[in-house]
Write an enzyme that holds these catalytic residues in place. Structure first.
Site, mmCIF file in Angstrom:
data_model
loop_
_atom_site.group_PDB
_atom_site.id
_atom_site.type_symbol
_atom_site.label_atom_id
_atom_site.label_comp_id
_atom_site.label_asym_id
_atom_site.label_seq_id
_atom_site.Cartn_x
_atom_site.Cartn_y
_atom_site.Cartn_z
ATOM 1 C CB THR A 142 -5.852 15.183 16.061
ATOM 2 O OG1 THR A 142 -5.416 15.130 14.699
ATOM 3 C CG2 THR A 142 -6.748 16.382 16.210
ATOM 4 C CB SER A 177 -12.057 19.712 9.340
ATOM 5 O OG SER A 177 -11.716 19.135 10.590
ATOM 6 C CE1 TYR A 179 -11.705 15.498 16.028
ATOM 7 C CE2 TYR A 179 -10.442 15.271 14.001
ATOM 8 C CZ TYR A 179 -10.638 14.968 15.340
ATOM 9 O OH TYR A 179 -9.750 14.141 15.980
ATOM 10 C CG HIS A 180 -8.472 18.601 12.140
ATOM 11 N ND1 HIS A 180 -9.055 18.248 10.954
ATOM 12 C CD2 HIS A 180 -7.787 17.511 12.559
ATOM 13 C CE1 HIS A 180 -8.727 16.993 10.655
ATOM 14 N NE2 HIS A 180 -7.963 16.521 11.620
ATOM 15 C CE LYS A 183 -9.205 15.974 19.285
ATOM 16 N NZ LYS A 183 -9.926 15.011 20.165
ATOM 17 C CD GLN A 206 -3.998 8.521 18.752
ATOM 18 O OE1 GLN A 206 -3.511 7.618 19.417
ATOM 19 N NE2 GLN A 206 -5.275 8.787 18.745
ATOM 20 C CG LEU A 236 -4.590 0.972 6.544
ATOM 21 C CD1 LEU A 236 -3.628 1.021 5.368
ATOM 22 C CD2 LEU A 236 -3.843 0.510 7.785
ATOM 23 N NE ARG A 238 -11.605 6.767 2.646
ATOM 24 C CZ ARG A 238 -10.808 7.277 1.717
ATOM 25 N NH1 ARG A 238 -10.945 6.925 0.453
ATOM 26 N NH2 ARG A 238 -9.863 8.158 2.030
ATOM 27 C CB THR A 250 -11.003 6.398 -4.324
ATOM 28 O OG1 THR A 250 -11.603 5.975 -3.099
ATOM 29 C CG2 THR A 250 -11.728 5.748 -5.466
ATOM 30 N NE ARG A 323 -10.890 14.727 4.148
ATOM 31 C CZ ARG A 323 -10.673 14.272 5.374
ATOM 32 N NH1 ARG A 323 -9.745 14.818 6.116
ATOM 33 N NH2 ARG A 323 -11.356 13.264 5.853
ATOM 34 C CD GLU A 325 -6.397 17.082 2.205
ATOM 35 O OE1 GLU A 325 -6.388 16.930 3.428
ATOM 36 O OE2 GLU A 325 -6.517 16.132 1.402
HETATM 37 N N1 LIG Z 1 -8.926 7.160 15.791
HETATM 38 C C1 LIG Z 1 -7.978 7.977 15.337
HETATM 39 O O1 LIG Z 1 -7.331 7.698 14.303
HETATM 40 C C2 LIG Z 1 -7.649 9.226 16.099
HETATM 41 C C3 LIG Z 1 -6.540 9.997 15.681
HETATM 42 C C4 LIG Z 1 -6.242 11.164 16.377
HETATM 43 C C5 LIG Z 1 -6.993 11.548 17.477
HETATM 44 N N2 LIG Z 1 -8.062 10.785 17.853
HETATM 45 C C6 LIG Z 1 -8.856 11.239 19.008
HETATM 46 O O2 LIG Z 1 -9.057 10.154 19.895
HETATM 47 C C7 LIG Z 1 -10.351 10.232 20.499
HETATM 48 C C8 LIG Z 1 -11.100 8.926 20.297
HETATM 49 O O3 LIG Z 1 -11.166 8.618 18.903
HETATM 50 P P1 LIG Z 1 -11.915 7.321 18.360
HETATM 51 O O4 LIG Z 1 -11.387 7.059 17.011
HETATM 52 O O5 LIG Z 1 -11.885 6.263 19.382
HETATM 53 O O6 LIG Z 1 -13.389 7.895 18.199
HETATM 54 P P2 LIG Z 1 -14.784 7.159 18.386
HETATM 55 O O7 LIG Z 1 -15.801 8.028 17.753
HETATM 56 O O8 LIG Z 1 -14.688 5.763 17.915
HETATM 57 O O9 LIG Z 1 -14.983 7.156 19.954
HETATM 58 C C9 LIG Z 1 -15.437 8.269 20.680
HETATM 59 C C10 LIG Z 1 -16.472 7.774 21.667
HETATM 60 O O10 LIG Z 1 -16.854 8.870 22.502
HETATM 61 C C11 LIG Z 1 -18.256 8.853 22.661
HETATM 62 N N3 LIG Z 1 -18.673 10.234 22.943
HETATM 63 C C12 LIG Z 1 -18.616 11.321 22.126
HETATM 64 N N4 LIG Z 1 -19.105 12.393 22.745
HETATM 65 C C13 LIG Z 1 -19.470 11.998 23.990
HETATM 66 C C14 LIG Z 1 -20.043 12.662 25.096
HETATM 67 N N5 LIG Z 1 -20.376 13.955 25.044
HETATM 68 N N6 LIG Z 1 -20.278 11.943 26.228
HETATM 69 C C15 LIG Z 1 -19.969 10.618 26.301
HETATM 70 N N7 LIG Z 1 -19.432 9.939 25.276
HETATM 71 C C16 LIG Z 1 -19.178 10.626 24.127
HETATM 72 C C17 LIG Z 1 -18.816 8.302 21.355
HETATM 73 O O11 LIG Z 1 -20.089 7.727 21.524
HETATM 74 C C18 LIG Z 1 -17.748 7.270 20.973
HETATM 75 O O12 LIG Z 1 -18.076 5.991 21.464
HETATM 76 C C19 LIG Z 1 -11.032 11.446 19.875
HETATM 77 O O13 LIG Z 1 -10.909 12.541 20.744
HETATM 78 C C20 LIG Z 1 -10.242 11.701 18.615
HETATM 79 O O14 LIG Z 1 -10.243 13.071 18.275
HETATM 80 C C21 LIG Z 1 -8.408 9.638 17.180
#
Ligand SMILES: NC(=O)c1ccc[n+]([C@@H]2O[C@H](COP(=O)([O-])OP(=O)(O)OC[C@H]3O[C@@H](n4cnc5c(N)ncnc54)[C@H](O)[C@@H]3O)[C@@H](O)[C@H]2O)c1
Length: 379
Positions: A142, A177, A179-180, A183, A206, A236, A238, A250, A323, A325
């Site tokens: 990310t 965070s 989460y970040h 990553k 991304q 977006l 939201r 908001t 947050r 930030e």
């Molecule tokens: N959606 C965004 O805007 C965005 C932006 C930047 C980066 N990302 C990255 O892209 C990836 C996918 O994002 P997303 O929005 O599709 O998320 P999402 O939560 O919709 O999809 C992730 C999927 O992975 C599955 N999962 C999680 N841990 C697992 C595990 N241990 N074993 C098997 N399955 C598992 C979840 O059940 C879920 O279905 C993530 O790594 C996220 O960090 C997403």
């Protein structure tokens, strides 16, 4: 090719798989449904309860090989076994817990985010090293890994001159965070395995993704996951949901927080470009995967203006930022490498926002408006 998609029930994983259904590749999909489980336990709900992956695959009736495995990538034995059985040409790794607020709720969720994300990445890359080192690993990172430094953000790497000597390092990272931060640790892990064991890896930094895929024929039985709440939703989505529920949009704090955004169609295209440009053994390719920058306030203004065209009139309201930030900062992130490889951006416009709003209005009665305002505070 044999393509293993991890996290295939999720927003991006399912969209990617759905796009590849029209190809002749053999597709192997994996998910442990943890996102559904976490959402349910926190009483957050997607706009539409989508069918499980197996059911969706049946609905699509694809001719080529399409298999689904319900398994947890953070369990070493399971992921090792699946890689051994398939020996994939490409692994696309989406299987992580991708929510910043989720990772900041309490000790349990903070650790679960770190554990799940790092353990999964470790298991995947360690298994590839042992079983299939020629496989191309494409990992979703990310832009949030870089944070908001007061200098230009380069694509993954930074050349540093120090006391008349120079070298190239991973660009400095500082997440806002846990989460970040998970990553960032993923990236470090991938770089270690790449340089140590000669793997071929691509890490895609991304920005937040928006839009619907498949976007032409949005039948309920193949629809993508759409989340809009304070924990799992993106900004977006939201705003659009708030607008169609006649609520003010908001904005957290000043709204001057700038990020790079990308359309789902472009996100899929970038991953396909990455697939065609496999790194050499021992090379880690990093791309900044977004197409345009907006401040949160600009995004809110665009939603307000677009939806006025379909007689939805809402205001923008600033609320206290939950947050920690920077709210006023320099932001200039490079993102030219995917463009050079052929990416043609679908830029965000009024028509797209109206299209998403029309889709959401179909399920207006499912919307839980009390899940939108932020409940998780960083401090
Ligand atoms: N959606 C965004 O805007 C965005 C932006 C930047 C980066 N990302 C990255 O892209 C990836 C996918 O994002 P997303 O929005 O599709 O998320 P999402 O939560 O919709 O999809 C992730 C999927 O992975 C599955 N999962 C999680 N841990 C697992 C595990 N241990 N074993 C098997 N399955 C598992 C979840 O059940 C879920 O279905 C993530 O790594 C996220 O960090 C997403």
């Amino acid at each position: 090719m044999k393509i293993l998609i991890l996290g295939a029930d999720g927003y991006l994983g399912w969209s990617m798989a759905a796009n590849l259904f029209s190809s002749s590749h053999d597709l192997f999909l994996v998910d442990n449904y943890s996102k559904r489980k976490h959402m349910k336990s926190l009483k957050r709900y997607p706009l539409l309860e989508t069918p499980l992956v197996k059911k969706r695959i049946q609905n699509i009736k694809r001719k080529g090989v399409t298999k689904f495995y319900q398994l947890d990538c953070s369990k070493y034995v399971d992921i090792h076994k699946i890689i051994k059985n398939i020996m994939p040409d490409v692994v696309i790794h989406f299987a992580e817990l991708p929510s910043a607020p989720f990772s900041m709720i309490n000790t349990t969720n903070s650790w679960e985010t770190l554990r799940n994300n790092l353990q999964s990445t470790f298991n995947i890359i360690h298994s590839l090293k042992d079983l299939s080192p020629k496989t191309h690993l494409i990992k979703l990172g990310t832009m949030g890994e870089y944070g908001t430094p007061n200098i230009d953000i380069e694509e993954g790497w930074l050349n540093i001159k120090h006391k008349k000597r120079s070298d190239r390092f991973l660009y400095p990272r500082q997440g806002s965070s846990l989460y970040h931060t998970s990553k960032i640790m993923d990236t470090d892990l991938i770089w270690f395995y790449t340089r140590m064991y000669g793997l071929s890896c691509t890490d895609l930094m991304q920005g937040p993704v928006y839009g619907l895929y498949p976007n032409k024929k949005l039948d309920d039985d193949v629809a993508p996951l759409f989340t809009y709440d304070d924990i799992f939703g993106t900004v977006l989505n939201r705003f659009i949901i708030q607008a169609i529920m006649n609520q003010p949009l908001t904005v957290y704090g000043t709204g001057n927080q700038i990020r790079g955004y990308i359309n789902i169609l472009d996100s899929i295209e970038c991953i396909k470009i990455a697939m065609k440009n496999k790194p050499k053994r021992g090379e880690l390719k990093i791309y900044n995967q977004f197409t345009e920058q907006f401040s949160v306030l600009e995004l809110a203004e665009l939603v307000r203006k677009s939806l006025k065209k379909i007689n939805i009139n809402v205001n923008i309201k600033k609320v206290k930022n939950p947050r920690v930030e920077k709210e006023n900062h320099y932001y200039n992130a490079k993102h030219s490498n995917l463009k050079k490889l052929g990416l043609k951006a679908n830029k965000l416009n009024e028509k797209m926002i109206i299209q998403i709003a029309n889709y959401c209005m179909k399920y207006k009665s499912n919307i839980k408006i009390n899940t939108i305002m932020p409940k998780v505070k960083w401090k």
